[in-house]
Design a protein around this motif. Structure first.
Motif, PDB file in Angstrom:
ATOM      1  N   SER A 122      32.425 -39.737 -39.498  1.00 13.93           N
ATOM      2  CA  SER A 122      33.815 -39.174 -38.813  1.00 13.93           C
ATOM      3  C   SER A 122      33.624 -38.598 -37.794  1.00 13.93           C
ATOM      4  O   SER A 122      34.744 -38.363 -36.759  1.00 13.93           O
ATOM      5  N   THR A 123      32.699 -37.619 -37.465  1.00 15.82           N
ATOM      6  CA  THR A 123      32.721 -36.717 -36.267  1.00 15.82           C
ATOM      7  C   THR A 123      31.137 -36.543 -35.901  1.00 15.82           C
ATOM      8  O   THR A 123      30.104 -36.545 -36.554  1.00 15.82           O
ATOM      9  N   SER A 124      31.241 -35.973 -34.688  1.00 18.04           N
ATOM     10  CA  SER A 124      29.533 -35.487 -34.286  1.00 18.04           C
ATOM     11  C   SER A 124      29.331 -34.154 -35.009  1.00 18.04           C
ATOM     12  O   SER A 124      30.385 -33.833 -35.664  1.00 18.04           O
ATOM     13  N   ASP A 125      28.098 -33.901 -35.109  1.00 20.96           N
ATOM     14  CA  ASP A 125      27.682 -32.672 -35.646  1.00 20.96           C
ATOM     15  C   ASP A 125      27.199 -31.634 -34.880  1.00 20.96           C
ATOM     16  O   ASP A 125      26.663 -31.618 -33.690  1.00 20.96           O
TER      17      ASP A 125
ATOM     18  N   TYR B 136      23.490 -25.764 -31.715  1.00 19.26           N
ATOM     19  CA  TYR B 136      23.352 -27.189 -31.213  1.00 19.26           C
ATOM     20  C   TYR B 136      24.575 -28.152 -31.153  1.00 19.26           C
ATOM     21  O   TYR B 136      25.520 -27.627 -32.031  1.00 19.26           O
ATOM     22  N   TYR B 137      24.793 -28.988 -30.507  1.00 17.53           N
ATOM     23  CA  TYR B 137      25.914 -29.951 -30.875  1.00 17.53           C
ATOM     24  C   TYR B 137      25.396 -31.301 -30.519  1.00 17.53           C
ATOM     25  O   TYR B 137      24.759 -31.707 -29.452  1.00 17.53           O
ATOM     26  N   ASN B 138      25.673 -32.169 -31.422  1.00 12.74           N
ATOM     27  CA  ASN B 138      25.137 -33.785 -31.317  1.00 12.74           C
ATOM     28  C   ASN B 138      26.327 -34.551 -31.173  1.00 12.74           C
ATOM     29  O   ASN B 138      27.243 -34.639 -31.824  1.00 12.74           O
ATOM     30  N   TYR B 139      26.268 -35.514 -30.053  1.00 16.88           N
ATOM     31  CA  TYR B 139      27.177 -36.483 -29.742  1.00 16.88           C
ATOM     32  C   TYR B 139      26.350 -37.630 -29.851  1.00 16.88           C
ATOM     33  O   TYR B 139      25.280 -38.012 -29.349  1.00 16.88           O
ATOM     34  N   TYR B 140      27.097 -38.608 -30.921  1.00 22.81           N
ATOM     35  CA  TYR B 140      26.540 -39.813 -31.285  1.00 22.81           C
ATOM     36  C   TYR B 140      26.643 -41.014 -30.167  1.00 22.81           C
ATOM     37  O   TYR B 140      27.671 -41.089 -29.474  1.00 22.81           O
TER      38      TYR B 140
ATOM     39  N   PHE C 275      16.817 -17.088 -21.577  1.00 23.96           N
ATOM     40  CA  PHE C 275      17.997 -18.058 -22.005  1.00 23.96           C
ATOM     41  C   PHE C 275      17.450 -19.423 -21.976  1.00 23.96           C
ATOM     42  O   PHE C 275      17.195 -19.924 -20.936  1.00 23.96           O
ATOM     43  N   GLN C 276      17.761 -20.275 -23.047  1.00 25.93           N
ATOM     44  CA  GLN C 276      17.389 -21.555 -23.194  1.00 25.93           C
ATOM     45  C   GLN C 276      18.504 -22.685 -23.304  1.00 25.93           C
ATOM     46  O   GLN C 276      19.399 -22.374 -24.020  1.00 25.93           O
ATOM     47  N   LEU C 277      18.511 -23.651 -22.049  1.00 22.29           N
ATOM     48  CA  LEU C 277      19.553 -24.619 -22.198  1.00 22.29           C
ATOM     49  C   LEU C 277      18.860 -25.864 -22.286  1.00 22.29           C
ATOM     50  O   LEU C 277      18.055 -25.988 -21.453  1.00 22.29           O
ATOM     51  N   GLY C 278      19.205 -26.917 -23.313  1.00 27.05           N
ATOM     52  CA  GLY C 278      18.408 -28.066 -23.274  1.00 27.05           C
ATOM     53  C   GLY C 278      19.263 -29.226 -23.628  1.00 27.05           C
ATOM     54  O   GLY C 278      20.396 -29.185 -24.277  1.00 27.05           O
ATOM     55  N   GLY C 279      18.960 -30.409 -23.473  1.00 29.49           N
ATOM     56  CA  GLY C 279      19.411 -31.789 -23.545  1.00 29.49           C
ATOM     57  C   GLY C 279      18.266 -32.589 -24.032  1.00 29.49           C
ATOM     58  O   GLY C 279      17.183 -32.819 -23.488  1.00 29.49           O
ATOM     59  N   HIS C 280      18.600 -33.284 -25.256  1.00 30.16           N
ATOM     60  CA  HIS C 280      17.414 -34.140 -25.777  1.00 30.16           C
ATOM     61  C   HIS C 280      18.114 -35.694 -26.504  1.00 30.16           C
ATOM     62  O   HIS C 280      19.225 -35.242 -26.823  1.00 30.16           O
ATOM     63  N   TYR C 281      17.443 -36.500 -26.388  1.00 28.74           N
ATOM     64  CA  TYR C 281      17.655 -37.791 -26.895  1.00 28.74           C
ATOM     65  C   TYR C 281      16.957 -37.690 -28.373  1.00 28.74           C
ATOM     66  O   TYR C 281      15.952 -37.537 -28.353  1.00 28.74           O
ATOM     67  N   VAL C 282      17.951 -38.109 -29.249  1.00 29.92           N
ATOM     68  CA  VAL C 282      17.303 -37.974 -30.481  1.00 29.92           C
ATOM     69  C   VAL C 282      17.755 -38.959 -31.545  1.00 29.92           C
ATOM     70  O   VAL C 282      18.666 -39.472 -31.576  1.00 29.92           O
TER      71      VAL C 282
ATOM     72  N   VAL D  58      22.502 -37.759 -28.399  1.00 36.22           N
ATOM     73  CA  VAL D  58      22.247 -36.733 -27.507  1.00 36.22           C
ATOM     74  C   VAL D  58      22.644 -35.379 -28.076  1.00 36.22           C
ATOM     75  O   VAL D  58      23.817 -35.093 -28.573  1.00 36.22           O
ATOM     76  N   SER D  59      21.655 -34.540 -28.036  1.00 33.39           N
ATOM     77  CA  SER D  59      21.828 -33.224 -28.555  1.00 33.39           C
ATOM     78  C   SER D  59      21.727 -32.062 -27.525  1.00 33.39           C
ATOM     79  O   SER D  59      20.748 -32.046 -26.726  1.00 33.39           O
ATOM     80  N   LEU D  60      22.619 -31.277 -27.576  1.00 33.80           N
ATOM     81  CA  LEU D  60      22.694 -30.247 -26.505  1.00 33.80           C
ATOM     82  C   LEU D  60      22.540 -29.140 -27.220  1.00 33.80           C
ATOM     83  O   LEU D  60      23.161 -28.808 -28.107  1.00 33.80           O
ATOM     84  N   ASN D  61      21.600 -28.213 -26.796  1.00 29.49           N
ATOM     85  CA  ASN D  61      21.122 -26.746 -27.364  1.00 29.49           C
ATOM     86  C   ASN D  61      21.448 -25.729 -26.314  1.00 29.49           C
ATOM     87  O   ASN D  61      20.906 -25.958 -25.292  1.00 29.49           O
ATOM     88  N   ALA D  62      21.574 -24.646 -26.941  1.00 35.86           N
ATOM     89  CA  ALA D  62      21.465 -23.282 -26.221  1.00 35.86           C
ATOM     90  C   ALA D  62      21.363 -22.202 -27.188  1.00 35.86           C
ATOM     91  O   ALA D  62      21.437 -22.128 -28.310  1.00 35.86           O
ATOM     92  N   GLY D  63      20.576 -21.160 -26.429  1.00 31.32           N
ATOM     93  CA  GLY D  63      20.099 -20.081 -27.198  1.00 31.32           C
ATOM     94  C   GLY D  63      19.149 -19.083 -26.502  1.00 31.32           C
ATOM     95  O   GLY D  63      19.034 -19.279 -25.125  1.00 31.32           O
TER      96      GLY D  63
END
Length: 185
Positions: free
Chosen positions: A124-127, A112-116, A69-76, A91-96
């Protein structure tokens, strides 16, 4: 991201890795740098563009010898080229799940979830969306690998900006770095 915050994240990550060598028999940590190749679609049409620098961490928790199981956090950093270049940071949060195909190759699938952090277009929103990647790990020692892992982010949401503009921010994120700790073989 502020320099002080980056320094705290790097020092904390290294302390965690070095202080938990024995506890990491079933885990590994990936210290990564990244760059993005944005292939956004929408109106107006976006031109593919390269964004750099970025980086972060992935934590892999092994389930047996072939899956983790992979959990990650990245600055992109992402560059969107529509009317002009627009650089956003998030900040991108990944899980898989990570599947070890051999000692050297792996396949990762998840989301993934990207928070601007900066959003110059006023999207209009994060992606968020689906992610799939391949990994190539070159062993450097018994507990350290060099890792290269291109990952495709398929966006599931369209974001709006301006009066009638929209963008769907799919991209390739190229990760390069080191895997430290126990891993599946």
């Amino acid at each position: 991201m502020k320099k002080g915050t980056r320094a705290v994240l790097v020092i904390g990550s290294l302390a965690m890795i070095l202080g938990a060598q024995n506890a990491m028999a079933g885990m590994s940590v990936e210290l990564l740098g990244n760059g993005t190749y944005s292939m956004a679609t929408g109106t107006p049409t976006s031109t593919p563009a390269f964004g750099y620098p970025g980086g972060g961490l992935n934590l892999n928790i092994n389930f047996g010898s072939k899956t983790a199981f992979q959990l990650g956090g990245h600055y992109v950093t992402r560059v969107l080229t529509t009317d002009a270049n627009s650089t956003s940071n998030f900040v991108s949060l990944n899980a898989g799940l990570k599947f070890f195909l051999s000692r050297v190759f792996s396949l990762t699938v998840g989301g993934y979830y990207n928070y601007y952090l900066t959003n110059p277009l006023g999207l209009s929103t994060s992606d968020q969306g689906l992610a799939a990647g391949i990994g190539w790990a070159l062993p450097l020692s018994s507990s350290i690998d060099f890792l290269f892992s291109p990952t495709y982010h398929y966006a599931l949401v369209s974001q709006t900006y301006g009066a009638a503009n929209s963008v769907t921010s799919s991209e390739i994120v190229g990760f390069v770095g080191f895997v430290i700790g126990g891993r599946s073989k």
